[in-house]
Design an enzyme around this catalytic site. Structure first.
Site, short mmCIF file in Angstrom:
data_model
loop_
_atom_site.label_atom_id
_atom_site.label_comp_id
_atom_site.label_asym_id
_atom_site.label_seq_id
_atom_site.Cartn_x
_atom_site.Cartn_y
_atom_site.Cartn_z
N ARG A 189 105.15 31.98 28.16
CA ARG A 189 106.56 32.05 28.53
C ARG A 189 106.68 32.84 29.82
O ARG A 189 106.24 33.99 29.89
CB ARG A 189 107.29 32.77 27.39
CG ARG A 189 108.74 32.47 27.29
CD ARG A 189 109.30 33.04 26.02
NE ARG A 189 109.33 34.50 26.00
CZ ARG A 189 110.31 35.21 25.46
NH1 ARG A 189 111.33 34.60 24.87
NH2 ARG A 189 110.28 36.52 25.45
N ASP B 292 100.45 40.35 21.99
CA ASP B 292 99.92 41.66 22.36
C ASP B 292 99.56 42.48 21.12
O ASP B 292 98.55 43.20 21.10
CB ASP B 292 100.94 42.43 23.21
CG ASP B 292 100.98 41.92 24.64
OD1 ASP B 292 100.02 41.26 25.07
OD2 ASP B 292 101.99 42.18 25.32
C1 PRP Z 1 105.42 34.21 22.52
C2 PRP Z 1 105.42 33.64 21.11
C3 PRP Z 1 105.97 32.26 21.32
C4 PRP Z 1 106.97 32.48 22.42
C5 PRP Z 1 108.35 32.52 21.81
O1 PRP Z 1 104.34 33.73 23.22
O2 PRP Z 1 104.14 33.66 20.51
O3 PRP Z 1 105.00 31.32 21.71
O4 PRP Z 1 106.66 33.74 23.03
O5 PRP Z 1 109.32 32.58 22.77
P1 PRP Z 1 110.37 31.40 23.03
O6 PRP Z 1 110.86 30.94 21.70
O7 PRP Z 1 111.43 32.05 23.86
O8 PRP Z 1 109.64 30.31 23.78
P2 PRP Z 1 103.97 34.21 24.71
O9 PRP Z 1 104.57 33.27 25.70
O10 PRP Z 1 104.32 35.66 24.87
O11 PRP Z 1 102.41 33.96 24.77
P3 PRP Z 1 101.21 34.66 23.97
O12 PRP Z 1 101.24 34.11 22.56
O13 PRP Z 1 100.03 34.20 24.73
O14 PRP Z 1 101.41 36.15 23.99
N1 URA Z 2 107.73 36.48 21.97
C1 URA Z 2 107.29 37.53 21.25
O1 URA Z 2 106.08 37.71 21.08
N2 URA Z 2 108.22 38.39 20.76
C2 URA Z 2 109.55 38.21 20.92
O2 URA Z 2 110.34 39.03 20.43
C3 URA Z 2 109.97 37.10 21.68
C4 URA Z 2 109.03 36.25 22.19
#
Ligand code: PRP
Ligand code: URA
Length: 209
Positions: free
Chosen positions: A104, A203
């Site tokens: 994201r 994270d």
């Molecule tokens: C986080 C989470 C979802 C997304 C949700 O992933 O695991 O995939 O954000 O947010 P949204 O509903 O607004 O799209 P992130 O993009 O942080 O990637 P990661 O899992 O690699 O940390």
């Molecule tokens: N992705 C996350 O990991 N946490 C939130 O709260 C929103 C998006």
């Protein structure tokens, strides 16, 4: 029309409470993601079809049930979905796994695809898309849209925590997809994080912050 299921089981509520605590360690957090994913998947797999199978116990022949021809595929949205897929695979180890990599953008909150690898026969399978967080819904929407473009019809979405904004977006975009939610939270903050939430799931699972 799809259904949205919000879990109210005490075990799920207790474990999500532990996950929200910022003092929960990476090791504990990871284990909790797997456990809660298993509990949600227990509900999400409730109406899988069963077929009869004749076997022999040590005493007699008998007919038992097995999950029938409709085979399964779990699709984690990377990164954080990987830990939920672990829970699904503990309960149905024969399921195949497809991976969709999305991150994201921190400014726009739009999802960007960076990886996609799906089993060849995925269109013949029931698909469980897993991602701990449903925030704006952009990532889940993009992953499900990608799967549908490949002809996949039977899709369910499982998450640990959802914001009302994300649920509404997913229901509108994919009215045929059932949604299973560990806990429905209050809202998103100005940075697109779920409140009260649990922070950044990726994270916290991988210790990257
Ligand atoms: C986080 C989470 C979802 C997304 C949700 O992933 O695991 O995939 O954000 O947010 P949204 O509903 O607004 O799209 P992130 O993009 O942080 O990637 P990661 O899992 O690699 O940390
Ligand atoms: N992705 C996350 O990991 N946490 C939130 O709260 C929103 C998006």
């Amino acid at each position: 029309m799809s259904s949205t299921f919000i879990m109210d089981h005490p075990l799920i509520r207790h474990k999500i409470g532990l996950m929200r605590d910022k003092n929960t360690s990476t090791m504990e957090f990871r284990a909790l993601v797997t456990e809660v994913a298993m509990l949600i998947y227990y509900e999400a797999s409730r109406n899988l079809q069963l077929a009869d199978k004749v076997i022999e116990t040590p005493l007699v022949k008998t007919t038992v049930k097995e999950i029938s021809g409709k085979k399964l595929c779990v699709v984690p949205i990377l990164r954080a979905g990987m830990q939920m897929a672990e829970g699904v695979l503990r309960l149905t180890p024969n399921a195949k796994v497809g991976h969709i990599g999305l991150y994201r953008d921190e400014e726009t909150l739009e999802p960007h695809e960076y990886f996609c690898k799906l089993p060849k026969d995925i269109v013949d399978r029931e698909v469980f898309v897993v991602d701990p967080m449903l925030a704006t819904g952009g990532s889940a929407d993009a992953a499900i849209t990608l799967l549908k473009r490949r002809g996949i019809e039977k899709i369910r979405f499982l998450c640990l925590i959802a914001a009302p904004e994300g649920v509404e977006r997913l229901q509108k975009a994919h009215p045929d997809v059932d949604i299973y939610i560990g806990a429905l939270d209050e809202r998103l903050n100005e940075n697109g994080y779920i409140l009260p939430g649990l922070g950044d799931a990726g994270d916290r699972i991988y210790g990257t912050k």
